[in-house]
Scaffold this active site. Structure first.
Site, PDB file in Angstrom:
ATOM      1  N   HIS A 162       0.751  -1.341   0.007  1.00 42.49           N
ATOM      2  CA  HIS A 162      -0.054  -0.022   0.020  1.00 42.49           C
ATOM      3  C   HIS A 162       0.816   1.119   0.041  1.00 42.49           C
ATOM      4  CE1 HIS A 162      -2.153   3.200   2.151  1.00 42.49           C
ATOM      5  NE2 HIS A 162      -2.739   3.086   1.324  1.00 42.49           N
ATOM      6  N   SER A 163       0.457   2.035  -1.017  1.00 41.50           N
ATOM      7  CA  SER A 163       1.352   3.516  -0.916  1.00 41.50           C
ATOM      8  C   SER A 163       2.942   3.135  -0.858  1.00 41.50           C
ATOM      9  CB  SER A 163       0.846   4.298   0.156  1.00 41.50           C
ATOM     10  OG  SER A 163       1.470   5.669   0.281  1.00 41.50           O
ATOM     11  N   ARG A 164       3.588   3.787  -0.076  1.00 37.96           N
ATOM     12  CA  ARG A 164       5.169   3.539  -0.012  1.00 37.96           C
ATOM     13  C   ARG A 164       5.522   2.080  -0.157  1.00 37.96           C
ATOM     14  NH1 ARG A 164       9.436   2.826   3.046  1.00 37.96           N
ATOM     15  NH2 ARG A 164      11.385   3.930   2.552  1.00 37.96           N
ATOM     16  N   GLY A 165       4.620   1.320   0.352  1.00 35.79           N
ATOM     17  CA  GLY A 165       4.803  -0.277   0.498  1.00 35.79           C
ATOM     18  C   GLY A 165       4.492  -0.758  -0.705  1.00 35.79           C
ATOM     19  N   GLY A 166       3.818  -0.136  -1.699  1.00 37.59           N
ATOM     20  CA  GLY A 166       3.569  -0.645  -2.926  1.00 37.59           C
ATOM     21  C   GLY A 166       4.826  -0.539  -3.927  1.00 37.59           C
TER      22      GLY A 166
END
Length: 126
Positions: free
Chosen positions: A101-105
């Site tokens: 998700h977001s930066r984790g993406g």
């Protein structure tokens, strides 16, 4: 099949990373990687729905309940990528899927590109 996560801490690269794990017995493995200034709780509602997987949601270094890196260290994406690689090795996960998700993406995309022989699926949110 439980909707409750198991809390654990795994020591790698000189720090302890806090994790939440759902269905550890499932042979299909999935790392859930949170966004900037977030933590593994981001996946508390979604992880129980991913019943085909053992879901391991990590508090990345310096966030949530995970330890901070030493003062001389950085918090770049590639630092987190190394943490995930070492974590996969410590858990003996030869292959796994990624949910970011977001930066984790961005982190999940970097890992999928660097480890095409280990990453089975890539799922991105936001």
């Amino acid at each position: 099949m439980s909707d409750l996560a198991i809390q654990q801490s795994i020591h790698i690269r000189g720090i302890s990373l806090a994790c939440q794990v759902w269905r550890p017995e499932n042979p299909k493995k999935l790392f859930a990687l949170h966004g900037w200034l977030d933590n593994s709780a981001s996946f508390a509602a979604l992880a129980p729905e991913l019943s085909d997987y053992c879901v391991l949601a990590i508090d990345l270094a310096g966030q949530g309940l995970s330890e901070q890196r030493p003062a001389s260290s950085t918090y770049h994406l590639w630092d987190d990528a190394l943490d995930i690689c070492h974590l996969a090795d410590a858990l003996a996960w030869q292959q796994f899927s990624l949910l970011g998700h977001s930066r984790g993406g961005m982190l999940a995309s970097l890992l999928a590109a660097a480890l095409p022989d280990r990453v089975q699926k890539l799922m991105l949110l936001d």
